[in-house]
Motif scaffolding. Structure first.
Motif, mmCIF file in Angstrom:
data_model
loop_
_atom_site.group_PDB
_atom_site.id
_atom_site.type_symbol
_atom_site.label_atom_id
_atom_site.label_comp_id
_atom_site.label_asym_id
_atom_site.label_seq_id
_atom_site.Cartn_x
_atom_site.Cartn_y
_atom_site.Cartn_z
ATOM 1 N N LEU A 1 -59.593 54.671 24.471
ATOM 2 C CA LEU A 1 -59.493 55.591 23.121
ATOM 3 C C LEU A 1 -58.695 56.712 23.407
ATOM 4 O O LEU A 1 -59.113 57.449 24.326
ATOM 5 C CB LEU A 1 -61.125 55.646 22.744
ATOM 6 N N ARG B 1 -58.299 52.134 20.616
ATOM 7 C CA ARG B 1 -58.348 52.909 18.961
ATOM 8 C C ARG B 1 -57.457 54.337 19.296
ATOM 9 O O ARG B 1 -57.565 54.806 20.559
ATOM 10 C CB ARG B 1 -59.794 53.271 19.087
ATOM 11 N N THR C 1 -56.117 49.939 16.739
ATOM 12 C CA THR C 1 -56.245 50.558 15.328
ATOM 13 C C THR C 1 -56.036 51.926 15.588
ATOM 14 O O THR C 1 -56.286 52.806 16.486
ATOM 15 C CB THR C 1 -57.661 50.399 15.004
ATOM 16 N N THR D 1 -56.321 55.784 13.433
ATOM 17 C CA THR D 1 -56.710 56.397 12.356
ATOM 18 C C THR D 1 -56.031 57.777 11.974
ATOM 19 O O THR D 1 -56.028 58.560 13.036
ATOM 20 C CB THR D 1 -58.280 56.690 12.999
ATOM 21 N N ILE E 1 -63.907 56.851 13.778
ATOM 22 C CA ILE E 1 -62.908 56.390 14.852
ATOM 23 C C ILE E 1 -63.652 54.746 15.430
ATOM 24 O O ILE E 1 -63.060 54.134 15.670
ATOM 25 C CB ILE E 1 -62.544 57.085 15.900
ATOM 26 N N ARG F 1 -63.111 52.171 13.130
ATOM 27 C CA ARG F 1 -61.626 51.801 12.838
ATOM 28 C C ARG F 1 -61.427 52.150 11.710
ATOM 29 O O ARG F 1 -60.587 51.380 10.998
ATOM 30 C CB ARG F 1 -61.501 50.405 13.508
#
Length: 334
Positions: free
Chosen positions: A93, A144, A187, A189, A241, A244
């Protein structure tokens, strides 16, 4: 004896650029509360040491480490992620939050101001995304990535044009990356906060009639109804986050502005023109921009109003590691 409930980010490795103070510091704290091993990165070694001490003393579940890194230097960013991945077994992340805030009429900011904003805000986000992505694609949890934009990237704000231009580029980058990386399990964001009480006015850089620019910006950034509590904002961002989400726009005022601009851009621009007329006039000042903590705003009734509106923001500066250390001119925030 029952085992404690698992936390959402237990065992995950997270990196937050611009993590030594303000919103970045608070997002790191929220990630730790969810069980992540967090590395905060910024340019200022002393600020990083202070931030690490603050986060280590919170009793949070996750671990905290720090790394000196200038996000404008792609090789340094590459080394940062290689180091974290080797130590933690990967990177799961990433929040790209490093940036600068310049407050001045566009002519006073000059082309140099625009280039500095693009280098730190946009190229910093691009370098972070580029070097993080190979690691995020290998994350067993599904990588992420969050890019911190701004409402100023969705609606151009007078006297913040370098910032708005750079944040607009970050917005496009986040949306495009989400579309292209979805097939690889990563993903992305896009985060667009409005005004938040982080104490960032002390490290924003002011040009033109600098004292007057500082007065209006610090007052508006701390106004209770217009701005948002930074700890609440950090929780909303990290929660988004975790889920997602594609896009997070924070504060009711920011959501209203973004929606209005999408539906009626000409009307929104006219309203911004009215706002611009109320801001300090440019009289050819072209001195070096100065940071807010060096300025004393004009006195009189306006100063008393600024102090009243900005009181919460001034308190936030004490809590979120915004005081005590000067940085080199042009260095990224946080």
């Amino acid at each position: 004896m029952p085992h404690p409930a698992p936390r959402p980010f237990d065992g995950l490795s997270a990196v937050v650029t611009g993590g030594s103070r303000g919103l970045g510091l608070l997002m790191a704290r929220r990630l730790m509360a969810r069980g992540a091993a967090v590395t905060i990165a910024a340019r200022d070694r002393t600020e990083l040491a202070d931030a690490t001490a603050l986060l280590s003393g919170t009793g949070r579940a996750g671990r905290i480490r720090s790394a000196v890194c200038d996000v404008r230097d792609q090789a340094a960013v590459r080394d940062l992620f290689a180091e974290v991945a080797a130590r933690d077994g990967g990177v799961d992340l990433v929040i790209a939050g490093a940036g600068i805030i310049q407050v001045a009429p566009w002519e006073a900011a000059g082309t140099r101001g625009f280039r500095e904003a693009m280098a730190t805000i946009f190229e910093g986000a691009l370098n972070t995304a580029t070097e993080a992505m190979p690691h995020l694609r290998r994350s067993p949890a599904g990588g992420r990535l969050a890019l911190i934009g701004s409402i100023g990237g969705l609606v151009a704000v007078p006297h913040l044009l370098p910032y708005s231009c750079a944040k607009s580029a970050v917005a496009a980058l986040a949306e495009g990356l989400r579309a292209e990386e979805a097939a690889r399990g990563v993903t992305v964001t896009a985060v667009h906060p409005g005004l938040m009480r982080t104490g960032s006015h002390l490290h924003a850089r002011f040009g033109g009639a600098a004292e007057k620019e500082y007065a209006w910006f610090s007052a508006l950034a701390g106004a209770p109804v217009v701005s948002m509590d930074a700890e609440r904002a950090a929780e909303r961002i990290v929660s988004g986050i975790e889920r997602r989400r594609a896009r997070i726009v924070l504060t009711p005022a920011a959501r209203l502005a973004a929606t209005a601009h999408g539906l009626a851009p000409a009307t929104t621009t006219r309203l911004m023109s009215v706002f611009a007329r109320a801001l300090p006039r440019h009289h050819g000042e072209h001195g070096e921009p100065v940071e807010g903590h060096t300025l004393t705003p004009p006195g009189g009734p306006a100063a008393r109003l600024r102090r009243a509106l900005g009181a919460l923001n001034d308190k936030a500066a004490d809590r979120f590691n915004q005081r005590g250390h000067d940085r080199p001119p042009g260095s990224p925030a946080g």
